[in-house]
Design a protein around this motif. Sequence first.
Motif, PDB file in Angstrom:
ATOM      1  N   HIS A   1      30.327  30.175  16.696  1.00  0.00           N
ATOM      2  CA  HIS A   1      30.115  31.473  16.317  1.00  0.00           C
ATOM      3  C   HIS A   1      31.799  32.014  16.046  1.00  0.00           C
ATOM      4  O   HIS A   1      31.821  32.641  14.916  1.00  0.00           O
ATOM      5  CB  HIS A   1      29.550  32.426  17.234  1.00  0.00           C
ATOM      6  N   GLU A   2      32.561  31.533  16.831  1.00  0.00           N
ATOM      7  CA  GLU A   2      33.954  32.290  16.590  1.00  0.00           C
ATOM      8  C   GLU A   2      34.633  31.711  15.518  1.00  0.00           C
ATOM      9  O   GLU A   2      35.459  32.488  14.863  1.00  0.00           O
ATOM     10  CB  GLU A   2      34.711  31.883  17.983  1.00  0.00           C
ATOM     11  N   SER A   3      34.252  30.819  14.933  1.00  0.00           N
ATOM     12  CA  SER A   3      35.317  30.031  13.638  1.00  0.00           C
ATOM     13  C   SER A   3      34.318  30.427  12.593  1.00  0.00           C
ATOM     14  O   SER A   3      34.810  30.519  11.655  1.00  0.00           O
ATOM     15  CB  SER A   3      35.218  28.711  13.929  1.00  0.00           C
ATOM     16  N   HIS A   4      32.862  30.219  12.558  1.00  0.00           N
ATOM     17  CA  HIS A   4      32.052  30.544  11.393  1.00  0.00           C
ATOM     18  C   HIS A   4      30.808  31.280  12.008  1.00  0.00           C
ATOM     19  O   HIS A   4      29.563  30.657  12.265  1.00  0.00           O
ATOM     20  CB  HIS A   4      31.529  29.226  10.874  1.00  0.00           C
ATOM     21  N   PRO A   5      30.900  32.769  11.876  1.00  0.00           N
ATOM     22  CA  PRO A   5      29.811  33.626  12.279  1.00  0.00           C
ATOM     23  C   PRO A   5      28.664  33.464  11.265  1.00  0.00           C
ATOM     24  O   PRO A   5      27.534  33.724  11.555  1.00  0.00           O
ATOM     25  CB  PRO A   5      30.453  34.827  12.513  1.00  0.00           C
ATOM     26  N   VAL A   6      29.092  33.263   9.968  1.00  0.00           N
ATOM     27  CA  VAL A   6      28.158  33.309   8.900  1.00  0.00           C
ATOM     28  C   VAL A   6      28.397  31.988   8.003  1.00  0.00           C
ATOM     29  O   VAL A   6      29.229  31.862   7.628  1.00  0.00           O
ATOM     30  CB  VAL A   6      28.054  34.503   8.142  1.00  0.00           C
ATOM     31  N   VAL A   7      27.244  31.319   7.583  1.00  0.00           N
ATOM     32  CA  VAL A   7      27.536  30.161   6.712  1.00  0.00           C
ATOM     33  C   VAL A   7      26.283  30.501   5.578  1.00  0.00           C
ATOM     34  O   VAL A   7      25.062  30.810   5.981  1.00  0.00           O
ATOM     35  CB  VAL A   7      26.838  28.825   7.266  1.00  0.00           C
ATOM     36  N   ILE A   8      26.789  30.618   4.166  1.00  0.00           N
ATOM     37  CA  ILE A   8      25.812  30.501   3.118  1.00  0.00           C
ATOM     38  C   ILE A   8      25.803  29.426   2.484  1.00  0.00           C
ATOM     39  O   ILE A   8      26.581  29.073   1.855  1.00  0.00           O
ATOM     40  CB  ILE A   8      26.459  31.770   2.161  1.00  0.00           C
ATOM     41  N   LEU A   9      24.564  28.889   2.623  1.00  0.00           N
ATOM     42  CA  LEU A   9      24.256  27.472   1.698  1.00  0.00           C
ATOM     43  C   LEU A   9      23.748  27.673   0.526  1.00  0.00           C
ATOM     44  O   LEU A   9      22.913  28.640   0.219  1.00  0.00           O
ATOM     45  CB  LEU A   9      23.024  26.806   2.716  1.00  0.00           C
ATOM     46  N   ASP A  10      24.212  26.947  -0.565  1.00  0.00           N
ATOM     47  CA  ASP A  10      23.320  26.700  -1.688  1.00  0.00           C
ATOM     48  C   ASP A  10      22.322  25.429  -1.306  1.00  0.00           C
ATOM     49  O   ASP A  10      22.994  24.203  -1.324  1.00  0.00           O
ATOM     50  CB  ASP A  10      24.320  26.459  -2.637  1.00  0.00           C
ATOM     51  N   VAL A  11      21.324  25.617  -1.860  1.00  0.00           N
ATOM     52  CA  VAL A  11      20.269  24.421  -1.739  1.00  0.00           C
ATOM     53  C   VAL A  11      19.737  24.478  -3.100  1.00  0.00           C
ATOM     54  O   VAL A  11      19.066  25.393  -3.618  1.00  0.00           O
ATOM     55  CB  VAL A  11      19.134  25.115  -0.712  1.00  0.00           C
ATOM     56  N   GLN A  12      19.542  23.276  -3.433  1.00  0.00           N
ATOM     57  CA  GLN A  12      18.992  22.850  -4.665  1.00  0.00           C
ATOM     58  C   GLN A  12      17.599  22.214  -4.457  1.00  0.00           C
ATOM     59  O   GLN A  12      17.513  21.297  -3.806  1.00  0.00           O
ATOM     60  CB  GLN A  12      19.990  22.018  -5.302  1.00  0.00           C
TER      61      GLN A  12
ATOM     62  N   PRO B   1      14.310  12.754 -16.010  1.00  0.00           N
ATOM     63  CA  PRO B   1      15.241  13.084 -15.030  1.00  0.00           C
ATOM     64  C   PRO B   1      14.933  14.465 -14.431  1.00  0.00           C
ATOM     65  O   PRO B   1      14.232  15.184 -14.960  1.00  0.00           O
ATOM     66  CB  PRO B   1      16.683  13.251 -16.213  1.00  0.00           C
ATOM     67  N   PRO B   2      15.759  14.749 -13.320  1.00  0.00           N
ATOM     68  CA  PRO B   2      15.221  15.741 -12.470  1.00  0.00           C
ATOM     69  C   PRO B   2      15.694  17.311 -13.150  1.00  0.00           C
ATOM     70  O   PRO B   2      16.781  17.277 -13.737  1.00  0.00           O
ATOM     71  CB  PRO B   2      15.851  15.608 -11.002  1.00  0.00           C
ATOM     72  N   ALA B   3      14.807  18.292 -12.983  1.00  0.00           N
ATOM     73  CA  ALA B   3      15.197  19.573 -13.125  1.00  0.00           C
ATOM     74  C   ALA B   3      15.513  20.273 -11.794  1.00  0.00           C
ATOM     75  O   ALA B   3      14.848  19.907 -10.868  1.00  0.00           O
ATOM     76  CB  ALA B   3      13.935  20.185 -14.127  1.00  0.00           C
ATOM     77  N   TYR B   4      16.556  20.926 -11.941  1.00  0.00           N
ATOM     78  CA  TYR B   4      17.094  21.776 -10.760  1.00  0.00           C
ATOM     79  C   TYR B   4      16.919  23.135 -10.867  1.00  0.00           C
ATOM     80  O   TYR B   4      16.890  23.866 -11.850  1.00  0.00           O
ATOM     81  CB  TYR B   4      18.529  21.270 -10.586  1.00  0.00           C
ATOM     82  N   SER B   5      16.760  23.615  -9.653  1.00  0.00           N
ATOM     83  CA  SER B   5      16.890  25.137  -9.323  1.00  0.00           C
ATOM     84  C   SER B   5      17.389  25.213  -8.087  1.00  0.00           C
ATOM     85  O   SER B   5      17.859  24.458  -7.323  1.00  0.00           O
ATOM     86  CB  SER B   5      15.430  25.707  -9.355  1.00  0.00           C
ATOM     87  N   SER B   6      17.903  26.617  -7.616  1.00  0.00           N
ATOM     88  CA  SER B   6      18.691  26.669  -6.588  1.00  0.00           C
ATOM     89  C   SER B   6      18.567  28.258  -5.801  1.00  0.00           C
ATOM     90  O   SER B   6      17.907  28.969  -6.440  1.00  0.00           O
ATOM     91  CB  SER B   6      20.273  26.710  -6.677  1.00  0.00           C
ATOM     92  N   THR B   7      18.767  28.148  -4.526  1.00  0.00           N
ATOM     93  CA  THR B   7      18.639  29.444  -3.884  1.00  0.00           C
ATOM     94  C   THR B   7      19.694  29.548  -2.672  1.00  0.00           C
ATOM     95  O   THR B   7      20.600  28.448  -2.577  1.00  0.00           O
ATOM     96  CB  THR B   7      17.028  29.467  -3.091  1.00  0.00           C
ATOM     97  N   LYS B   8      20.037  30.484  -2.079  1.00  0.00           N
ATOM     98  CA  LYS B   8      20.830  31.091  -1.038  1.00  0.00           C
ATOM     99  C   LYS B   8      20.082  30.893   0.042  1.00  0.00           C
ATOM    100  O   LYS B   8      19.165  31.549   0.212  1.00  0.00           O
ATOM    101  CB  LYS B   8      21.440  32.183  -1.468  1.00  0.00           C
ATOM    102  N   VAL B   9      20.781  30.409   1.320  1.00  0.00           N
ATOM    103  CA  VAL B   9      20.541  30.341   2.410  1.00  0.00           C
ATOM    104  C   VAL B   9      21.200  31.004   3.125  1.00  0.00           C
ATOM    105  O   VAL B   9      22.348  30.189   3.573  1.00  0.00           O
ATOM    106  CB  VAL B   9      19.947  28.912   2.917  1.00  0.00           C
ATOM    107  N   LYS B  10      21.152  32.125   3.940  1.00  0.00           N
ATOM    108  CA  LYS B  10      22.148  32.893   4.872  1.00  0.00           C
ATOM    109  C   LYS B  10      21.890  32.582   6.114  1.00  0.00           C
ATOM    110  O   LYS B  10      20.875  33.043   6.788  1.00  0.00           O
ATOM    111  CB  LYS B  10      22.273  34.300   4.310  1.00  0.00           C
ATOM    112  N   ILE B  11      22.471  31.919   6.949  1.00  0.00           N
ATOM    113  CA  ILE B  11      22.472  31.656   8.278  1.00  0.00           C
ATOM    114  C   ILE B  11      23.492  32.275   9.098  1.00  0.00           C
ATOM    115  O   ILE B  11      24.811  31.960   8.863  1.00  0.00           O
ATOM    116  CB  ILE B  11      22.406  29.969   8.445  1.00  0.00           C
ATOM    117  N   THR B  12      22.936  33.142  10.281  1.00  0.00           N
ATOM    118  CA  THR B  12      23.802  33.905  10.888  1.00  0.00           C
ATOM    119  C   THR B  12      23.909  33.277  12.152  1.00  0.00           C
ATOM    120  O   THR B  12      22.917  33.086  12.821  1.00  0.00           O
ATOM    121  CB  THR B  12      23.072  35.538  11.087  1.00  0.00           C
ATOM    122  N   ILE B  13      25.059  32.723  12.812  1.00  0.00           N
ATOM    123  CA  ILE B  13      25.337  32.427  14.233  1.00  0.00           C
ATOM    124  C   ILE B  13      25.692  33.247  14.924  1.00  0.00           C
ATOM    125  O   ILE B  13      26.749  33.871  14.985  1.00  0.00           O
ATOM    126  CB  ILE B  13      26.218  31.095  13.937  1.00  0.00           C
TER     127      ILE B  13
END
Length: 1593
Positions: free
Chosen positions: A280-291, A297-309
């Motif tokens: 938590h001290e070095s990274h209290p929040v991590v925001i992931l980009d998930v595809q 061929p693949p079609a892509y979409s994405s979302t945000k995942v906010k992880i609070t530590i």
Amino acid sequence: MRRLELGRVSRVPTLLICEETILYEVSATDADSGSFGAITYSIGSGIGSLAPVQFSIDQYTGRICTTSQLDRDEGPNHYEFTVTAIDGGGLKSVAYVKVYLDDINDNRPVFYPVQYAASVSTQSLPGTAVLRVSAFDKDVGQNGKVTYRIVSGNLLSLFTLNRDTGVLSLVAHVHDRAGTVQQLVISARDAGGLTSLVNAMVNISIVSGTVSPPLFEQAQYFFTIPEDVRRGSHIGSVRAINSPGHSDSISYTISSGDPNGYFAIGVSSGLIQTSIPLDHESHPVVILDVQASSGSPPAYSSTKVKITISDINDNTPTFPTSSESILVPENTEIGSVIYTVHADDQDSGANGQVQFDIVSNEDKTFSIDRTSGKLRVIGSLSFETLPRYDLKIVAKDSGAPQLSSTFTLIIHIQDESDNAPIFDTLTYRVEVKEGTAINTRFLQVRALSQDSRDNHITYYLRTDGDSANFGILPESGWLYVKSALDRENKDLFSLTVVASSSEGDQRKTGTAMVRVCITDENDNAPKLSEDQYFFTIQENIPPSSSIGRILATDRDHGINSKLTYRLFPAHSSFQINSLTGEISSRVTFDRELQASHQVTVLVQDSGTPPRSVTGSVYVMVLDENDSSPTFSNVPMGKELIVQVIEGNQPGNLVTTLQAKDADEGENGTVIYSLAGPWAQLFSLHPTSGELRTATVLYRLERHEYELTALASDRGHPPQTTSLAIHVQVLSSANSLPQSGSNSFTFSSMEGKAPGSIIGSVVSQDQSSRANGQVTYTLVGGTDVDGRFVVDRFTGKIYLAQELDYELGSHYQLEIAVDDLSTALPHSTLAIVDINIEDRNEYAPQFAEDPITLVINENAAVGTSIYTFQAVDKDGSGPNSQVQYTLLQQTPPGNFLHIDSMTGTLTAAAVIDRETTPFFLLVVQAMDQTVERSQRKSSAVTVRVFVTDENDNEPQFLSPSVLQVMEDQPISNIISYIVAQDADLGENSRLSYRIKSGLGANKLRLNPTTGALSIVKELDCEEQSWINLTIEASDHGTFRRSAIQLLHIQLIDVNDEVPTFDKKLYEASVLENQAAGTQVIKIHATDRDQGLNGLLRYGGLVDDSFSIDPVTGVITTSQSLDREQQDHYQLTVYAKDSGSPPNVATVTVSIKIEDENDNKPMFEKDVYELQVPENQERVPLFTMKATDKDAGENGCVQYEIIEGDASGHFQIDRNTGVLSTNSGLDRESVPFYTLTILAEDGGTPQASSTVSVHVTVLDINDNTPAFPESSYTIEIGEDSAVGTVLLKVSATDGDEGSNGDVLYYLSSESQGMFHIDQEGRISTVMSLDREKQPSYTFLVRGVDSAPSDPRSCTARVEVNVKDVNDHSPHFVIDPLIVNISKHTSVNHLVATMKADDKDFGANASIFYRFLRAVSGFTINSFTGEIRLLSPLSSMSQSERTLFVVATDQGSPALSSTGVVMIHLREEHNPGLRFRRSISNIPLAENSAAGTSVVKIEAQHPDGSHRGIFYSIFSGNERDAFTIHSNTGRQRTHALTLPLGGLPELFGNPLKVRSQDQYALVRIEGQNGKIWEPWMMRDNECSVKMKMEKSQEWQ
């Protein structure tokens, strides 16, 4: 002694500085001499920071150097520290130094992420933004500015990349590109020209406009997880769904937002879980980009995942240092703040709120504010009672469980009246590198004695736990290393240095604290958490998928422990995060191509030189059911044709099908089945593939059946392959008419050469026929490739092509037999069956060698490990049937078993990794050819590693009973708790803790090292046994632990110290009393019994007193003099009789009462004072007379009793300040002698006098003055340089430099004159009246006052008198006149005019002929020449006139001119000089004989014969000669001093060639050039330039 001064240190800009680079040199000056002026330098801490270890200073030169390489990007961008200069007397000065690091371009841009994926629709318009790539450069400014470009892949120019933002956009329509993937490579470059080592890989799918990407159920996801969750914990999941009508599987990846690799996501499930420990001290929040991607061929979409530590209380409060020491005067007022304690806790909220308490403050002398940490004095301090306090201050956070740490503050009480040595600083801080050689000196401490009678000081270290590693030289105070230092074992030492001096028999001591910080050296290589790593990865998952993490640690500190990871050598299929050690894929793996991989990871620290370690990583590719079975009977896409003889009983073998599946295990296990309308007439064995008849078949019913054989694996879902089989029913020999047909069966081995005879279809009756009466023709059958031919006449069947069983195992030929031997020819059909026998050509082959496998420890018996699949290229049957054998197993035993038919390797027994960590196998695959001697085989080496399972509890190795002396110091390590765990990696890493126990609060157990140390004093009388429960736990996923009961016995020591009934004894005695006078009696008690409680007194080292060892009575030993010493501070001890004895000391303060037995005494016999004149009332000096007596006996008053009759001075009676009453005038009274009286207030009074000499100093209050305001002088222009014109003198009434006058000339003197400091004005250059006849300038007199000098001026006029220094100069010379020969007599022929630059008579000119002329006359005043006789009678030489012009100077100067008269009626070809005009430079002082110029004349026809040359004029001083034949001129005189022959430069040289003339002009004086006259063809002019020699420069 004078205070030293340190030079100012300016800003020091640097680049990436190498080791031993010299940055700056500081310099301090000290006006003292000898040892007091010897200066040494040292580096200290800055404001709020410790002294940086990156710099060192030469203690003698002040040269600051770097000790290691500096990197602005990895460390601070500037450093602040102090430089202290100290002289030999202990005085010091401090300068503040700031070192700024200028950035250089030493970092390349780095992409994150490296892999990018996106999709665009065919309906997307140009200008659509597709994605944005991003690279980071650690440099700053222009060096960190990143630009992007497409390196490759944009061949169709579909995309454009913004070079500054990294945004990739569409620039063309892509409606015709549906179903394609565009792969771009993008590089990043900084402004300094460095490019990224790893380029970004961008995959852009172009999908049809009707295809929609997966849609996430939420636009953004939010999860919270505590930072202490285990690795692999589930956080949450994301989910996307396909658009209606699309059923493709969806894959999930983390595209960005997690450069540290904290998280991983399930490719198919979307489940997010932790992959490494969180913080938590070095990274209290991590925001992931998930595809999410689907389709091909693949079609892509994405979302945000906010992880609070969220925070847990995992950080203890930390103090800047573990201990500190301060000096507090004993007279400090109660309530004063003496120190502020600071501690920091990196946790958040209540977990990070710190409160302070004092845990060792029995006498309640100090208190601390729990919140601010301010430490106050709340009790009285006494050096004699307790000179030192060791306070233990604990900092506790507010978390649960509560964490704390302890800080030791050592408080030294400063004795206000003691003459003990004093160190120049109370606390020294020094840094020493670990590994420093023994006996190396690193710090010199210095103490000064306050007792003027004894300056000899010796040093020693107070014995404690930290002093064992160091020593000190007793005479010089140099500290040195006594034993090896290892920062990893101990990084901070606190030493107490004692300085001791003698005062009679009594020793005076002072102390200082030395904090030795051990700096790190790169002496430890990184250590991997495991020797070998085993990871698995599913085949077919996309690139950049996480595989596993390599964990390494380094015991070093700082940059030496910063680790980087890389693959060595680089691998095309894998990549590793250089910071986190996370290994990920670079490609999509295919297990069927390669089932296992081995890579080597190199972990390197950042020290100099770097250290590294390597480890092996084994990656197993897990099988996915992505391969369909393939039939080996026929080539792909072909149908299988087989024959069966009609009438055979059911169960007749038709053929054996063989299908292979490249997958593993159940995915590669093939089962067979039949399909089709005729499937019920046949049976197909599901595992062996044997196709048999299920009923009796007759050709008449159906001659051919079509079947579909299905080969399916057992995967989920299963993969199936079909094979079309045509079963041809052949007539049996019994069913055919004997006269109409025959059947033959032959066999042939594959591999026979073409031309070989297979057999013959000739019957016995046909063999008797004549040749040619029976013919044989191949009319049908299954030989579509023409492998066989039939001899038309013999009926023999020949092989046309080589046979290959794998291409065909059975052939049927239909041969027409025509018999022509009878009258009625007839024919029959011969059916020939040819069976091909397989030859064992190939040995089974394994796909890879060696094979690396992994099995979990304690795997259940029968667990499948691996299925071997060796391929035999022979046909069906025994030649291609493979059986497996375990040839070798190391170590031997029945741990593993291999199925001989399926090749499946299974666990035959439970395997214990601690006993058997790996196996080395040799597996053989052998075909089953009938002839055993013909069987072929191959072998493969198999490495089977057993992965660890946490199945072992820790085992304690350290003893369970300890004995400890109760007087062990705090922080001392009394033992190490040692346990070991037979497991591996984290499963074997142990942590220790005290689980419970009485007395546990007095000890601390280091959870990592197991060091058991003392945190509170041990007391055997209070508790003789400490019983602890120690727990050792491993770090496995499911932790295991062990308990040890530790019994610690405290060994008693003689620890009861005698106690005095007072903390301080005070007494007084009158001076001059007789010896033996009783002063005071002291008393002490001891709680011990027997000899331990029997006390004796002593300790007096002063000869003035003595003490009775039994009663404690102190008496005088001699008569005392208060003026020599008015107070005695005696230290008396009470010592018990124990072994070893305990001693207590107490201070006895004895005051000596005064008698008036001394008179006032001045410090000097005579005082010399100085005071500037004209000053207002000003203090001059403080007279100081001292009276050794006390009170009124020593109170002194002052009075002026003589020497100031005018009342110019006064003195303050009480303070002795002597001052002036008004301004003094030096010019009136320059010196005073005063007599000062000093008398005390005793009865009777005592007094003394002293003389004071006061000198009045001059100030610059008078202006210099010249006696005249102006001066006029005349001087001849020929006066020599240096001639004195005038001497002036200015007077000034001041004295010294204020009255010393200096003289200067104004700029109007034009540098022609000079004035010396005697006032003499002289010439410095030659004067020329013709250039300037007079000069007017000012002479200035300035006094020499150091500030605000005064000055005066006078006007000087210099008139230059003329001298005859110029010869007359003809205006035209020679003068050419063309007249008629009929000119009348007395006619004015010409006027010869000359000028003279002189003045007056020197410029008055008279003309005459050089020699008598008969036909002409000249006017002596005007120079007019008239004709006296007819011209026709004169020759040319008589018409050439030489005219002399003479001035009237003294001596007179003259010059000669030429008048040449030509007749118009005569043609005068004459001689001609060259037309060119030569400018001839000539250096002054040229040697005689120097060639100057060549004058050349010629006849009209160009010849030179008969021409002679001479100088006829202008060479009055014979400076030049000319060769009569060649015309070459040379110098005649030895030197030609510039300006020395003025007439030489006034007239040109006249050169004569027979009756023709040329002029040679010389340039001289100040570079002036006389322009030549225009001449005719027979005239020549030569300029000669006289150049100054080096002597005149």
